[in-house]
Design an enzyme around this catalytic site. Structure first.
Site, PDB file in Angstrom:
ATOM      1  N   TYR A 141      14.784  -5.831   4.250  1.00  0.00           N
ATOM      2  CA  TYR A 141      14.639  -4.541   3.590  1.00  0.00           C
ATOM      3  C   TYR A 141      13.364  -3.876   4.111  1.00  0.00           C
ATOM      4  CZ  TYR A 141      17.959  -6.440   0.136  1.00  0.00           C
ATOM      5  OH  TYR A 141      19.047  -6.995  -0.481  1.00  0.00           O
ATOM      6  N   GLY A 200      13.206  -2.966   7.353  1.00  0.00           N
ATOM      7  CA  GLY A 200      13.319  -3.036   8.799  1.00  0.00           C
ATOM      8  C   GLY A 200      12.396  -4.046   9.445  1.00  0.00           C
ATOM      9  N   HIS A 210     -20.407  11.147  13.566  1.00  0.00           N
ATOM     10  CA  HIS A 210     -21.279  10.165  14.227  1.00  0.00           C
ATOM     11  C   HIS A 210     -21.761   9.147  13.190  1.00  0.00           C
ATOM     12  CE1 HIS A 210     -24.435   8.630  16.912  1.00  0.00           C
ATOM     13  NE2 HIS A 210     -25.229   8.663  15.836  1.00  0.00           N
TER      14      HIS A 210
END
Length: 465
Positions: free
Chosen positions: A45, A47, A445
């Site tokens: 279920y 995939g 940054h």
């Protein structure tokens, strides 16, 4: 066969619970259409990705990187497998519950075969169902290919990638047959966990789709990690013994052997179409067994679509997701979205990851472009202090740029956070943002993205007019 039978009528039938299929199910079901989703295994279920692919393997990548030399390899690995499988089960249940909670969606666990272009027979544990639908989506994915090597298919030591990541015993000596994405990722994972890893590749080199300079840096990283890489190796036989197995291979005209405790066949995956009886539906397939589709993912039957690995081409979960957008646009939208204009990034999750998009330098020149090349080793990118902060300065960044238009033709990023950086590059390519604009953008940054400020200002080679 089940002891009872019944018939269901649906507006849309989806065969396979993969990313593309489940996304389409959710959208169509919530719009009020009657949708039937058939998945042959309750373990799948959601995939391949959340169950046996991307999520568990990347979970193992993460945990393998955290192991210190003093941490017992076997204990660390067993705990990692358990944690990854627990996450997998949570996602599996979540995927099922999300769809089954939609009133107009019916999820059936069983094996589906076509009876005719609009009808599928589904055999479940308890019964046989006949499902008819106006529209059908095939989303059955792919399955591992085992090379035709004497003794390999019957070896007690052969494991699939699924079996390997679900086994709590760390193989002391692991052989991997195939140096593609799967083979390299598993080599990096299991070497970091503590296995002795031998990678056997039939071609003359690994990273064949990359330029020579990028491939050389990536290969050096793997070798430096302690992975034994043998290229131009033709495996000829596998001989099982009592407690190990021996792989026989030819290289440079000489025969060699290596004894291991487990063999992972990583020779690729084939579209899973063998048991669908597509001929009964009049759906054509390619020579490789993939469902033949057009740019809108329609098959030879206009009401039947194919999404994800089963339709051939690159086997990425995010492409299956985009496939669902293409199909949904055909079913409920304007019908203009297609697969023809996609810019598809890709990432190989070694450490650090190697991500790329678009053309290589070699491909750009073969296509007739005049190019300029921006390239810099990560260790030398002053504007990328994050690499030093996280103690991962290995790698290289390379951009291939059209010398006439300043458009980015492609990039290969072998660096910390490359799996994220490549999405920014792909977005820039998709929308025609020039290399100069990407170079001069303002980035946070310290971050990895700000490396673009420096690398794209470092043109190492330009074709003369």
């Amino acid at each position: 066969m089940g002891s009872t039978s019944s018939t269901l009528k649906a507006d849309v039938l989806i065969i396979g619970f993969g990313k593309g299929g489940k996304t389409a199910v959710a959208t169509l079901g919530r719009s009020g259409q009657r949708v039937v989703l058939v998945e042959q295994s309750e373990r799948m279920y959601g995939g391949t990705c959340p169950n046996v692919g991307c999520v568990p393997t990347k979970g193992l990548v993460h945990r393998s990187q955290r192991r210190r030399p003093e941490d017992p390899a076997q204990d660390w690995y067993a705990r990692s497998v358990q944690e990854v499988q627990e996450a997998r089960e949570m996602m599996r249940r979540g995927n099922f519950d999300t769809l089954s909670s939609i009133d107009t969606v019916t999820v059936i666990t069983g094996r589906a075969t076509f009876a005719d272009p609009h009808t599928v027979t589904v055999v479940t544990r308890d019964e046989q169902l006949t499902v008819t639908a106006d529209t059908i989506l095939i989303n059955t994915g792919s399955e591992p290919v085992v090379p035709d090597v004497p003794g390999l298919a019957t070896s007690r030591y052969l494991v699939s990638s699924t079996e390997l990541i679900e086994t709590a015993t760390l193989p002391e000596r692991l052989a991997i047959l195939g140096g593609g994405y799967l083979g390299i990722e598993f080599a990096a994972i299991y070497r970091r966990f503590g296995s002795q890893v031998t990678l056997l590749e039939r071609s003359d080199r690994i990273f064949a789709r990359e330029d020579d300079d990028v491939a050389a840096v990536a290969t050096h990283i793997l070798v430096d990690e302690g992975i034994h890489i043998v290229t131009a190796a033709r495996v000829t036989e596998v001989r099982d013994g009592g407690s190990a197995t021996t792989i026989v291979y030819d290289k440079d005209g000489e025969q060699h052997t290596v004894e291991v405790d487990a063999i992972l066949a990583a020779a690729g995956r084939a579209p899973a179409t063998r048991d669908l009886h597509l001929e009964a539906a009049g759906v054509r397939t390619t020579r490789a067994g993939a469902v033949e589709v057009d740019e809108h993912l329609r098959t030879s039957q206009p009401h039947i679509f194919a999404l994800g690995d089963v339709r051939g081409g690159p086997q990425f979960t995010y492409l299956s997701l985009d496939d669902s957008r293409v199909v949904l646009d055909q079913l409920t939208g304007e019908g203009i979205r297609s697969t023809a204009d996609r810019v598809v990034p890709r990432t190989l999750f070694m450490t650090p990851p190697l991500a790329s998009v678009g053309m290589t330098e070699r491909e750009a020149r073969e296509a007739g472009h005049r190019v300029k090349i921006a390239r810099e080793a990560v260790a030398e990118i002053v504007a990328m202090p994050r690499a030093y902060a996280v103690e991962e300065t290995r790698g290289v960044m390379k951009f291939v740029i059209d010398a006439d238009t300043d458009q980015i033709l492609g990039a290969a990023l072998l660096s910390i956070d490359a799996q994220e950086l490549i999405n920014t590059v792909a977005l820039a390519m998709r929308h025609g943002i020039t290399a100069a604009e990407l170079r001069d953008a303002v980035y946070t940054h310290p971050s990895s993205t700000e490396a673009f400020n420096e690398v794209l200002a470092t043109i190492v080679r330009t074709d003369e007019p």
